[in-house]
Design a protein around this motif. Structure first.
Motif, PDB file in Angstrom:
ATOM      1  N   TRP A  83     -13.827 -29.775  49.738  1.00 44.62           N
ATOM      2  CA  TRP A  83     -14.079 -30.097  48.330  1.00 44.62           C
ATOM      3  C   TRP A  83     -14.257 -28.823  47.506  1.00 44.62           C
ATOM      4  N   LEU A  84     -14.927 -27.826  48.069  1.00 43.29           N
ATOM      5  CA  LEU A  84     -15.067 -26.546  47.358  1.00 43.29           C
ATOM      6  C   LEU A  84     -13.682 -25.956  47.074  1.00 43.29           C
ATOM      7  N   ARG A 132     -25.107 -37.381  50.194  1.00 41.11           N
ATOM      8  CA  ARG A 132     -23.660 -37.511  50.390  1.00 41.11           C
ATOM      9  C   ARG A 132     -23.120 -36.301  51.156  1.00 41.11           C
ATOM     10  N   LEU A 175     -25.591 -26.284  55.030  1.00 41.66           N
ATOM     11  CA  LEU A 175     -25.761 -25.248  56.054  1.00 41.66           C
ATOM     12  C   LEU A 175     -27.178 -24.655  56.053  1.00 41.66           C
ATOM     13  N   ASN A 176     -28.038 -25.192  55.183  1.00 39.62           N
ATOM     14  CA  ASN A 176     -29.416 -24.718  55.078  1.00 39.62           C
ATOM     15  C   ASN A 176     -29.489 -23.221  54.786  1.00 39.62           C
ATOM     16  N   ILE A 177     -28.658 -22.802  53.821  1.00 35.31           N
ATOM     17  CA  ILE A 177     -28.640 -21.405  53.387  1.00 35.31           C
ATOM     18  C   ILE A 177     -29.154 -21.333  51.952  1.00 35.31           C
ATOM     19  N   LEU A 181     -22.438 -26.855  49.660  1.00 35.96           N
ATOM     20  CA  LEU A 181     -22.113 -26.321  50.989  1.00 35.96           C
ATOM     21  C   LEU A 181     -23.298 -25.537  51.551  1.00 35.96           C
ATOM     22  N   ALA A 182     -23.952 -24.752  50.707  1.00 28.59           N
ATOM     23  CA  ALA A 182     -25.137 -23.999  51.152  1.00 28.59           C
ATOM     24  C   ALA A 182     -26.234 -24.964  51.594  1.00 28.59           C
ATOM     25  N   ARG A 240     -21.057 -35.935  54.821  1.00 23.39           N
ATOM     26  CA  ARG A 240     -19.695 -35.381  54.840  1.00 23.39           C
ATOM     27  C   ARG A 240     -19.607 -34.174  55.767  1.00 23.39           C
ATOM     28  N   TRP A 289     -20.381 -27.065  44.003  1.00 24.91           N
ATOM     29  CA  TRP A 289     -19.931 -27.296  45.388  1.00 24.91           C
ATOM     30  C   TRP A 289     -20.318 -26.155  46.319  1.00 24.91           C
ATOM     31  N   LEU A 290     -20.410 -24.937  45.766  1.00 27.27           N
ATOM     32  CA  LEU A 290     -20.904 -23.820  46.584  1.00 27.27           C
ATOM     33  C   LEU A 290     -22.364 -24.094  46.981  1.00 27.27           C
ATOM     34  N   PHE A 294     -16.606 -28.014  52.488  1.00 30.50           N
ATOM     35  CA  PHE A 294     -15.793 -26.820  52.211  1.00 30.50           C
ATOM     36  C   PHE A 294     -14.439 -27.214  51.612  1.00 30.50           C
ATOM     37  N   ALA A 349     -20.236 -29.860  56.844  1.00 34.98           N
ATOM     38  CA  ALA A 349     -19.857 -28.546  56.314  1.00 34.98           C
ATOM     39  C   ALA A 349     -18.351 -28.432  56.059  1.00 34.98           C
ATOM     40  N   TYR A 350     -17.536 -28.840  57.017  1.00 30.90           N
ATOM     41  CA  TYR A 350     -16.083 -28.673  56.816  1.00 30.90           C
ATOM     42  C   TYR A 350     -15.577 -29.567  55.689  1.00 30.90           C
TER      43      TYR A 350
END
Lengths: 96, 96
Positions: free
Chosen positions: A29-30, A17, A67-69, A63-64, A21, A59-60, A27, A23-24
């Motif tokens: 949702w975060l 999901r 962004l593959n972080i 997002l990571a 959606r 949610w953090l 973000f 990255a933005y």
């Protein structure tokens, strides 16, 4: 549970999901979850407060994932047991 | 590193400051870090982006410390390997 394991759990649960959606969108949702944490802080309902902490972390991680972080790696690189600003194990920076 | 260990590291580094600032003051700092994460998302600077992820997690832990909440326990209670809304291991909730 390790930070990286929890991030992996969020990947398993939600990446199909989150990746759609983007990255933005994730973000936004975060931000929504951070706002809910603020409302829970004001409400005094501790069970709800705990749930909102969980949601912000979830949610953090989402997002990571988008962004593959690696959140654990990033966190330990920045905070390797000492304050990144003053270099002390018990921060002595002047408060901003 | 476990979520609880990272929260403990933030306690050792910053609790003497966080506890004086209190919950609302610390929440405001969390908001600031979330805003910086948003700016980093827009900038395309991946090293900065990683640092901002670390800062959001650090301030989330600081806020949990001030409120005496165990972030790992709260997160695993809410996300025990399945979506808290649909109950599936791969979420199938309708997107809001």
């Amino acid at each position: 549970m390790k930070i990286s394991e929890f991030q992996g759990l969020m990947r398993k649960l939600y990446f199909h999901r989150d990746s759609k959606r983007g990255a933005y969108g994730t973000f936004i949702w975060l931000l929504e979850e951070v706002a809910e944490l603020g409302r829970a802080l004001a409400s005094g309902d501790r069970e709800n407060l705990k749930d909102e902490f969980a949601d912000v972390l979830a949610w953090l991680c989402s997002l990571a994932n988008v962004l593959n972080i690696d959140l654990e790696e990033a966190s330990l690189n920045k905070y390797p047991g000492k304050c990144p600003k003053c270099g002390k194990e018990k921060c002595s920076c002047p408060e901003a």
